[in-house]
Design an enzyme around this catalytic site. Structure first.
Site, PDB file in Angstrom:
ATOM      1  N   GLU A   1      10.033 -10.132  -4.644  1.00 25.01           N
ATOM      2  CA  GLU A   1      11.400 -10.447  -5.104  1.00 25.01           C
ATOM      3  C   GLU A   1      12.423 -10.168  -3.996  1.00 25.01           C
ATOM      4  OE1 GLU A   1      11.967  -9.751  -9.625  1.00 25.01           O
ATOM      5  OE2 GLU A   1      10.844  -8.035  -8.893  1.00 25.01           O
TER       6      GLU A   1
ATOM      7  N   GLU B   1       2.939  -7.909 -11.988  1.00 23.14           N
ATOM      8  CA  GLU B   1       3.670  -7.495 -13.197  1.00 23.14           C
ATOM      9  C   GLU B   1       2.874  -7.827 -14.457  1.00 23.14           C
ATOM     10  OE1 GLU B   1       4.995  -8.790 -10.547  1.00 23.14           O
ATOM     11  OE2 GLU B   1       6.988  -7.990 -10.165  1.00 23.14           O
TER      12      GLU B   1
HETATM   13  C1  1HE Z   1       2.767   3.458  -5.025  1.00 26.59           C
HETATM   14  C2  1HE Z   1       2.942   2.080  -5.204  1.00 26.59           C
HETATM   15  C3  1HE Z   1       3.883   1.668  -6.179  1.00 26.59           C
HETATM   16  C4  1HE Z   1       1.459   2.362  -3.658  1.00 26.59           C
HETATM   17  N1  1HE Z   1       4.530   2.615  -6.876  1.00 26.59           N
HETATM   18  N2  1HE Z   1       3.434   4.365  -5.745  1.00 26.59           N
HETATM   19  N3  1HE Z   1       3.341  -2.833  -7.606  1.00 26.59           N
HETATM   20  C5  1HE Z   1       1.997  -2.829  -7.692  1.00 26.59           C
HETATM   21  O1  1HE Z   1       1.416  -2.951  -8.750  1.00 26.59           O
HETATM   22  C6  1HE Z   1       1.273  -2.598  -6.400  1.00 26.59           C
HETATM   23  C7  1HE Z   1       0.606  -1.251  -6.415  1.00 26.59           C
HETATM   24  N4  1HE Z   1       0.081  -0.886  -5.108  1.00 26.59           N
HETATM   25  C8  1HE Z   1      -1.083  -1.388  -4.620  1.00 26.59           C
HETATM   26  O2  1HE Z   1      -1.709  -2.276  -5.178  1.00 26.59           O
HETATM   27  C9  1HE Z   1      -1.583  -0.809  -3.324  1.00 26.59           C
HETATM   28  O3  1HE Z   1      -0.980   0.479  -3.173  1.00 26.59           O
HETATM   29  C10 1HE Z   1      -1.251  -1.659  -2.057  1.00 26.59           C
HETATM   30  C11 1HE Z   1      -2.115  -2.936  -2.104  1.00 26.59           C
HETATM   31  C12 1HE Z   1       0.221  -2.020  -1.989  1.00 26.59           C
HETATM   32  C13 1HE Z   1      -1.587  -0.845  -0.789  1.00 26.59           C
HETATM   33  O4  1HE Z   1      -2.927  -0.351  -0.871  1.00 26.59           O
HETATM   34  P1  1HE Z   1      -3.381   0.876   0.084  1.00 26.59           P
HETATM   35  O5  1HE Z   1      -4.841   1.086  -0.160  1.00 26.59           O
HETATM   36  O6  1HE Z   1      -2.923   0.602   1.483  1.00 26.59           O
HETATM   37  O7  1HE Z   1      -2.516   2.153  -0.402  1.00 26.59           O
HETATM   38  P2  1HE Z   1      -2.746   3.120  -1.684  1.00 26.59           P
HETATM   39  O8  1HE Z   1      -3.766   4.156  -1.345  1.00 26.59           O
HETATM   40  O9  1HE Z   1      -2.992   2.316  -2.914  1.00 26.59           O
HETATM   41  O10 1HE Z   1      -1.300   3.780  -1.851  1.00 26.59           O
HETATM   42  C14 1HE Z   1      -0.826   4.799  -0.960  1.00 26.59           C
HETATM   43  C15 1HE Z   1       0.136   5.644  -1.754  1.00 26.59           C
HETATM   44  O11 1HE Z   1       1.247   4.851  -2.176  1.00 26.59           O
HETATM   45  C16 1HE Z   1      -0.492   6.186  -3.035  1.00 26.59           C
HETATM   46  O12 1HE Z   1       0.141   7.429  -3.312  1.00 26.59           O
HETATM   47  P3  1HE Z   1      -0.630   8.833  -2.992  1.00 26.59           P
HETATM   48  O13 1HE Z   1       0.319   9.877  -3.437  1.00 26.59           O
HETATM   49  O14 1HE Z   1      -1.932   8.775  -3.734  1.00 26.59           O
HETATM   50  O15 1HE Z   1      -0.834   8.826  -1.487  1.00 26.59           O
HETATM   51  C17 1HE Z   1      -0.042   5.182  -4.080  1.00 26.59           C
HETATM   52  O16 1HE Z   1      -0.017   5.722  -5.385  1.00 26.59           O
HETATM   53  C18 1HE Z   1       1.365   4.874  -3.592  1.00 26.59           C
HETATM   54  N5  1HE Z   1       1.837   3.596  -4.079  1.00 26.59           N
HETATM   55  N6  1HE Z   1       2.122   1.423  -4.347  1.00 26.59           N
HETATM   56  C19 1HE Z   1       4.299   3.919  -6.651  1.00 26.59           C
HETATM   57  N7  1HE Z   1       4.157   0.389  -6.393  1.00 26.59           N
HETATM   58  C20 1HE Z   1      12.161  -4.739 -10.669  1.00 26.59           C
HETATM   59  S1  1HE Z   1      10.674  -5.128 -11.394  1.00 26.59           S
HETATM   60  C21 1HE Z   1       9.471  -5.149 -10.149  1.00 26.59           C
HETATM   61  C22 1HE Z   1       8.139  -4.964 -10.786  1.00 26.59           C
HETATM   62  C23 1HE Z   1       7.062  -4.687  -9.776  1.00 26.59           C
HETATM   63  O17 1HE Z   1       7.291  -4.589  -8.599  1.00 26.59           O
HETATM   64  S2  1HE Z   1       5.504  -4.530 -10.445  1.00 26.59           S
HETATM   65  C24 1HE Z   1       4.468  -4.362  -9.066  1.00 26.59           C
HETATM   66  C25 1HE Z   1       4.229  -2.930  -8.721  1.00 26.59           C
END
Ligand code: 1HE
Length: 275
Positions: free
Chosen positions: A126, A146
């Site tokens: 977005e 989402e």
């Molecule tokens: C996060 C987030 C997040 C990572 N919120 N903490 N977005 C999603 O559904 C995408 C979610 N994220 C992922 O699918 C993956 O993290 C990635 C593909 C982006 C990257 O993968 P990777 O293997 O490089 O990283 P990771 O190990 O998954 O994440 C590293 C850290 O970032 C980890 O935290 P940690 O404390 O365990 O180190 C994750 O929890 C954190 N992290 N993404 C919170 N999104 C206005 S409406 C909009 C609606 C949306 O955007 S919905 C989509 C949300």
């Protein structure tokens, strides 16, 4: 040595930001970099507020803006750890705060080029869709999870993304979780350029410098008149186009550029190089 090395920190209030780095070069280009790589640049309230403030408070000499994300991913979208705490009423206000920030990006003072790598996901897509030009490297992947998270887009995605890729493709991405790689995203309209891995930022800076060298009123017309005209019925659109064209042509910058071409001081339009 990359182009980004010629940028220095922006002084004043924008030097105090915590989750965003603001730098500026000598060509009128400001670079805003999402600086939360440990959380894959997930967008929490503070980061959205900083982005809004940085865009609204850009120094007066900024004529183009580059937005990028630090680390391997551009942006993982909404910080999901924020979401579970929110009531319905707070959810509406939260979405409106994203709209305000991304409207500032789309309809601010200077065109915005985004440099994309890795995840361009959910709210990250977005954010990218609010920009005027999207440059992705080959590692980029676009998704709208989402649907899988049980929520809906809230950062302007339902208004902006169909204008790039159409309702059918966006529905497919949201309903099935389909992920588009860089080349597929280029063909679909998610981005306009694909570079080699690691080269998107330099390409974005190169484009931003070209934009910054345009006559300011031409850039204004492209940013502010073009998308509005595209939303109008043809008759109204043509009328507004005439007004905008006359305003731009009347500006001394346009007159000088046309004189430069006629006096053979300006570059010709060149054929693209064969690849
Ligand atoms: C996060 C987030 C997040 C990572 N919120 N903490 N977005 C999603 O559904 C995408 C979610 N994220 C992922 O699918 C993956 O993290 C990635 C593909 C982006 C990257 O993968 P990777 O293997 O490089 O990283 P990771 O190990 O998954 O994440 C590293 C850290 O970032 C980890 O935290 P940690 O404390 O365990 O180190 C994750 O929890 C954190 N992290 N993404 C919170 N999104 C206005 S409406 C909009 C609606 C949306 O955007 S919905 C989509 C949300």
């Amino acid at each position: 040595m990359t182009d980004s090395s010629s940028f220095a920190p922006v002084e004043g209030p924008l030097s105090q930001l915590g989750l965003l780095r603001a730098t500026q070069d000598g060509h009128g280009v400001m670079h805003l970099s999402l600086a939360r790589p440990a959380k894959r640049n997930a967008l929490n309230d503070a980061l959205i507020a900083e982005l809004h403030m940085a865009l609204a408070g850009a120094p007066a000499d900024v004529r183009a803006i580059v937005v990028s994300g630090e680390g391997e991913h551009f942006c993982a979208g909404l910080d999901l750890s924020d979401l579970s705490e929110r009531s319905v009423a707070e959810g509406v206000l939260h979405s409106r705060s994203w709209h305000a920030a991304f409207d500032q990006l789309q309809f601010g003072r200077a065109p915005v080029v985004v440099a994309l790598q890795g995840a361009v996901v959910g709210g990250g897509f977005e954010l990218a869709a609010s920009a005027h030009i999207r440059v992705a490297d080959r590692t980029a992947f676009f998704a709208l999870p989402e649907g899988q998270r049980g929520i809906f887009v809230g950062g302007g995605g339902s208004a902006r993304i169909p204008r790039l890729i159409g309702v059918a493709r966006m529905s497919d991405m949201m309903l099935t979780g389909r992920v588009l790689g860089a080349e597929e995203a280029l063909a679909a309209g998610c981005c306009s350029y694909v570079t080699e891995p690691g080269a998107a930022l330099d390409k974005a800076i190169e484009l931003a410098r070209r934009i910054a060298a345009n006559a300011p009123l031409s850039n204004f017309a492209v940013m502010h008149a073009l998308p509005r005209i595209a939303d109008m019925a043809q008759g109204e659109g043509l009328f507004v186009e005439s007004l905008m064209a006359a305003i731009a042509q009347g500006d001394e910058a346009a007159k000088q550029r046309i004189r430069d071409f006629l006096d053979k001081r300006a570059a010709k339009v060149e054929r693209p190089q064969q690849s």
